[in-house]
Motif scaffolding. Structure first.
Motif, short mmCIF file in Angstrom:
data_model
loop_
_atom_site.label_atom_id
_atom_site.label_comp_id
_atom_site.label_asym_id
_atom_site.label_seq_id
_atom_site.Cartn_x
_atom_site.Cartn_y
_atom_site.Cartn_z
N GLU A 10 7.96 -3.83 -3.27
CA GLU A 10 8.43 -4.74 -4.32
C GLU A 10 7.43 -5.90 -4.42
N LEU A 11 7.13 -6.28 -5.65
CA LEU A 11 6.12 -7.33 -5.85
C LEU A 11 6.60 -8.67 -5.30
N SER A 12 5.75 -9.29 -4.48
CA SER A 12 6.08 -10.60 -3.95
C SER A 12 5.22 -11.67 -4.64
N THR B 123 -3.12 1.28 4.42
CA THR B 123 -2.45 2.38 5.13
C THR B 123 -1.65 1.90 6.34
N GLN B 124 -1.86 0.63 6.73
CA GLN B 124 -1.11 0.08 7.87
C GLN B 124 -0.73 -1.37 7.56
N VAL B 125 0.30 -1.86 8.26
CA VAL B 125 0.59 -3.30 8.22
C VAL B 125 -0.27 -3.92 9.30
N ASP C 78 11.45 -3.70 5.59
CA ASP C 78 11.76 -4.38 6.85
C ASP C 78 11.21 -5.80 6.91
N GLY C 79 10.82 -6.34 5.75
CA GLY C 79 10.35 -7.72 5.71
C GLY C 79 8.85 -7.87 5.92
N GLU C 80 8.16 -6.77 6.26
CA GLU C 80 6.70 -6.85 6.40
C GLU C 80 6.07 -7.02 5.02
N LYS C 81 4.83 -7.49 5.02
CA LYS C 81 4.11 -7.65 3.76
C LYS C 81 2.75 -6.98 3.86
N ILE C 82 2.32 -6.42 2.74
CA ILE C 82 0.97 -5.83 2.68
C ILE C 82 0.32 -6.22 1.35
N GLU C 83 -1.00 -6.00 1.27
CA GLU C 83 -1.71 -6.29 0.03
C GLU C 83 -2.40 -5.05 -0.51
N SER C 84 -2.58 -5.03 -1.83
CA SER C 84 -3.43 -4.04 -2.50
C SER C 84 -4.23 -4.78 -3.56
N TYR D 84 -2.34 -7.93 -5.23
CA TYR D 84 -0.88 -7.90 -5.15
C TYR D 84 -0.43 -8.04 -3.71
N LEU D 85 0.58 -8.87 -3.50
CA LEU D 85 1.24 -8.93 -2.19
C LEU D 85 2.61 -8.28 -2.36
N TRP D 86 2.91 -7.33 -1.47
CA TRP D 86 4.16 -6.56 -1.60
C TRP D 86 5.10 -6.85 -0.43
N ASN D 87 6.40 -6.82 -0.72
CA ASN D 87 7.44 -6.85 0.31
C ASN D 87 7.83 -5.44 0.66
N LEU D 88 7.92 -5.15 1.96
CA LEU D 88 8.44 -3.85 2.39
C LEU D 88 9.89 -4.03 2.86
#
Ligand code: SAH
Length: 344
Positions: free
Chosen positions: A65-67, A107-109, A86-92, A80-84
């Motif tokens: 989900e877009l953060s 591919t990883q947090v 379990d509350g983790e965040k990743i970027e693309s 883009y920063l995304w919410n996963l």
């Protein structure tokens, strides 16, 4: 709840067959999701009403989900920063060119490899991404940006070959005609040099472009920059490139960061050329992006001189144009927390 995006098409068909559902329903659902971008089962009108009700109760179409979103004012790159879940965040990152859109995905947090020049490793490693979180980045960016994405680089956060099974399934989904329909030649996977992963790729996906982050002309310097070199030493890695060349008949893209007074001398260029000459490779020279104040970019003159030595040895060399540096969206700048106003 079962997330449909964890399955490739064949797996979803098998899953439905086990439940007494006709396999072509999987194709219809893929069509709604990937071609029509409809994520609400009740709107999938070519499915029987009863089946839609079951889907609504037991399944989800879950993706990041877009953060937050940042757009470079210099080159239009989107980060883009995304919410996963379990509350983790990743970027693309979405790189926008005149004739194509390229998604740079994670591919990883975080990352466990702790390369000295890279921001991702600094925040540590949390976990591998699920298949739905890998392909979900591309789906979410397609919906957000509103245009087809036809090129993928696995050069975001993490080491793809330490999450091999999910990497493999995500490539199948990106390539699948019924899903993203992206040609394998337009997919690149970049590794810090995990030898078993390189050999598996040669067997599983010989058409996918393989990039290796080499960044040093010998093991001594490589160990200083990339601790993974203690597990997979320089010479073994070079030997694996040769094996990859033989198995696939294809070139490998070698990525070489240029860092002032660390790996940019002309003697080091000669040493690198001697090694690479014996292999089928393209060389990308990448002036290091600002992450660590100890690692600076060489002067333009030094970069050109380094490139000339490589070219004189017959090695196809380009200086990679970096995009998104102003929004910390370029290589090595992605972090789990980056859109919190931190400055390097
Ligand atoms: N773990 C994989 C993929 C992620 S990194 C790998 O190592 O290849 C993607 C690319 O960005 C790699 O080539 C990596 O070495 C490069 N990179 C990391 N930090 C960088 C920096 N500060 N400046 C430029 N490129 C960097």
């Amino acid at each position: 709840m079962i997330n449909i995006l964890e399955f490739n098409l064949n797996e979803l068909k098998q899953h439905f067959i086990k439940r007494g559902v006709k396999p072509f329903r999987a194709e219809q659902i893929f069509d709604w999701i990937f071609k029509k971008h409809v994520f609400d089962f009740s709107k999938m009108l070519n499915l029987p009403k009863d089946f839609r009700d079951v889907l609504k109760m037991e399944y989800v179409i879950g993706f990041p989900e877009l953060s937050n979103k940042q757009i470079s004012s210099v080159d239009g790159t989107h980060k883009y920063l995304w919410n996963l879940d379990d509350g983790e965040k990743i970027e693309s990152v979405l790189l926008i060119h005149k004739d194509r859109n390229t998604a740079c995905i994670s591919t990883q947090v975080g990352c466990s490899l702790k390369c000295g020049f890279c921001a991702t490793g600094k925040s540590g490693f949390s976990r591998n991404l699920k298949v739905s979180e890998i392909v979900g980045q591309v789906l979410a960016m397609t919906v957000e940006y509103g245009e087809r994405i036809g090129n993928i680089v696995y050069m975001g956060m993490g080491e793809p070959f330490l999450n091999y099974d999910n990497l493999k399934k995500s490539i199948q989904i990106l390539h699948s005609k019924e899903a993203f329909d992206i040609s394998k030649r337009r997919i690149s996977v970049s590794t810090a040099g995990i030898i078993p992963g390189i050999l598996k790729m040669a067997e599983d996906f010989p058409e996918v472009v393989l990039s290796i982050s080499l960044h040093a002309p010998n093991n001594r310097i490589r160990e200083r920059l990339m601790p993974i070199s203690q597990t997979y030493p320089f010479q073994q890695l070079i030997h694996t490139v040769r094996q990859y060349n033989e198995i696939t008949g294809k070139r490998v893209t070698i990525e070489y960061l240029l860092i002032k007074e660390v790996n940019d001398s002309l003697e080091q260029a000669v040493l690198l050329a001697k090694t690479l000459k014996e292999l089928k490779v393209n060389l990308n020279l990448i002036p290091v992006n600002p992450v660590n104040p100890d690692f600076e970019r060489p002067s333009f003159k030094q970069i050109s001189a380094f490139k000339q030595i490589m070219e004189k040895s017959g090695i196809d060399t380009v200086i990679r144009q970096e995009k998104g540096t102003d929004i910390a969206g370029a290589c090595g700048q992605l972090k789990t927390q980056s859109i919190k106003g931190e400055v390097f």
